[in-house]
Design a protein around this motif. Structure first.
Motif, mmCIF file in Angstrom:
data_model
loop_
_atom_site.group_PDB
_atom_site.id
_atom_site.type_symbol
_atom_site.label_atom_id
_atom_site.label_comp_id
_atom_site.label_asym_id
_atom_site.label_seq_id
_atom_site.Cartn_x
_atom_site.Cartn_y
_atom_site.Cartn_z
ATOM 1 N N CYS A 56 0.653 -1.158 0.093
ATOM 2 C CA CYS A 56 -0.086 -0.242 -0.006
ATOM 3 C C CYS A 56 0.895 1.186 -0.652
ATOM 4 O O CYS A 56 0.276 1.952 -1.030
ATOM 5 N N ILE A 116 -7.448 0.304 5.412
ATOM 6 C CA ILE A 116 -8.401 0.133 4.646
ATOM 7 C C ILE A 116 -8.515 2.045 4.543
ATOM 8 O O ILE A 116 -8.191 2.701 4.172
ATOM 9 N N GLY A 137 -9.806 0.967 -5.874
ATOM 10 C CA GLY A 137 -9.040 -0.460 -6.070
ATOM 11 C C GLY A 137 -9.257 -0.819 -4.417
ATOM 12 O O GLY A 137 -9.768 -1.600 -4.124
ATOM 13 N N PHE A 138 -8.096 0.243 -3.692
ATOM 14 C CA PHE A 138 -9.046 -0.060 -1.893
ATOM 15 C C PHE A 138 -10.064 0.398 -1.828
ATOM 16 O O PHE A 138 -10.135 -0.568 -0.867
ATOM 17 N N VAL A 141 -12.499 -3.304 -1.173
ATOM 18 C CA VAL A 141 -12.244 -4.447 0.083
ATOM 19 C C VAL A 141 -11.948 -3.936 1.008
ATOM 20 O O VAL A 141 -11.518 -4.164 1.895
ATOM 21 N N ASP A 202 -8.752 -10.944 -1.708
ATOM 22 C CA ASP A 202 -9.119 -9.344 -1.420
ATOM 23 C C ASP A 202 -8.131 -8.625 -1.538
ATOM 24 O O ASP A 202 -8.440 -7.382 -3.171
ATOM 25 N N ALA A 206 -7.884 -5.812 -4.832
ATOM 26 C CA ALA A 206 -7.008 -4.509 -4.356
ATOM 27 C C ALA A 206 -6.657 -4.466 -4.900
ATOM 28 O O ALA A 206 -5.571 -3.428 -6.493
ATOM 29 N N ASN A 209 -6.610 -3.852 -9.186
ATOM 30 C CA ASN A 209 -7.296 -2.326 -9.623
ATOM 31 C C ASN A 209 -6.673 -1.659 -9.495
ATOM 32 O O ASN A 209 -7.356 -0.220 -10.146
#
Length: 212
Positions: A56, A116, A137-138, A141, A202, A206, A209
């Motif tokens: 991330c 998240i 994207g994030f 999920v 997931d 993510a 995406n």
């Protein structure tokens, strides 16, 4: 940096972790883990969580300092460097950037990148050129946060963190637990996989995406 390659490396690591878990599960009784088996699972969880947080952070920092994807091509930099990105990430509040930009080199001051809700706020504050892709994207999920809840409960064992783990049990075929990490092995009804394997799926979704 090309985000597609970053995603590919992450997914290779994720697949390796998945295989390690499968091997682990073949050698334990899931509803009666021994102390050593709990400790082994806790160490595996720590590595998985760090892997996700690292992905991330790297994706967002690269998006802010200039990168590319196969589909979108070059993504222009919107911040001077990692230090500036780190500063804004540490100082933002509710998705709003601080009034003045600065530089941060103390990584422990940064937010938990894999969280998240916090990650969404950081992306909003930084506003990279691919913000919509990152948020989409994030943001789709949210159940990945269950991994954080379990990891946090394992690191800070008390009645409150334990109850936070129990609160997510309704969505799974759950069994009684004596240690928070045992919740990782609850069964996800839609997939038939363990909770943590479903959430790793997931993570795959993510990552694909946001790096498309």
């Amino acid at each position: 940096m090309e985000l597609n390659r970053l995603q590919q490396r992450f997914e290779i690591s994720l697949n390796r972790a998945d295989n390690q878990l499968v091997s682990y599960l073949s050698n334990v009784q899931q509803q009666n883990l021994k102390v050593a088996e709990v400790h082994q699972l806790e160490g595996w969880l720590s590595e998985l969580w760090q892997m996700w947080c690292r992905f991330c952070r790297t994706t967002v920092v690269a998006s802010c300092t200039g990168c590319s994807t196969q589909a979108a091509g070059p993504i222009a930099a919107v911040h001077a460097g990692r230090g500036e990105v780190s500063y804004i990430a540490a100082k933002q509040r509710n998705g709003n950037a601080p009034p003045k930009h600065g530089h941060n080199s103390v990584l422990r001051l940064e937010p938990t990148w894999g969280h998240i809700a916090r990650l969404i706020e950081v992306i909003q504050a930084l506003s990279p050129a691919n913000t919509n892709s990152l948020l989409g994207g994030f943001g789709t999920v949210p159940q990945i946060d269950e991994v954080r809840i379990i990891r946090n409960a394992a690191a800070h064992r008390n009645i409150q963190t334990y109850n936070e783990v129990l609160a997510i049990s309704a969505g799974y075929k759950a069994t009684g637990i004596t240690h928070p990490v045992e919740a990782l092995l609850w069964i996800d009804p839609p997939t038939g996989r363990t909770l943590v394997q479903a959430r790793m799926d997931d993570m795959r979704i993510a990552s694909r995406n946001v790096c498309a």
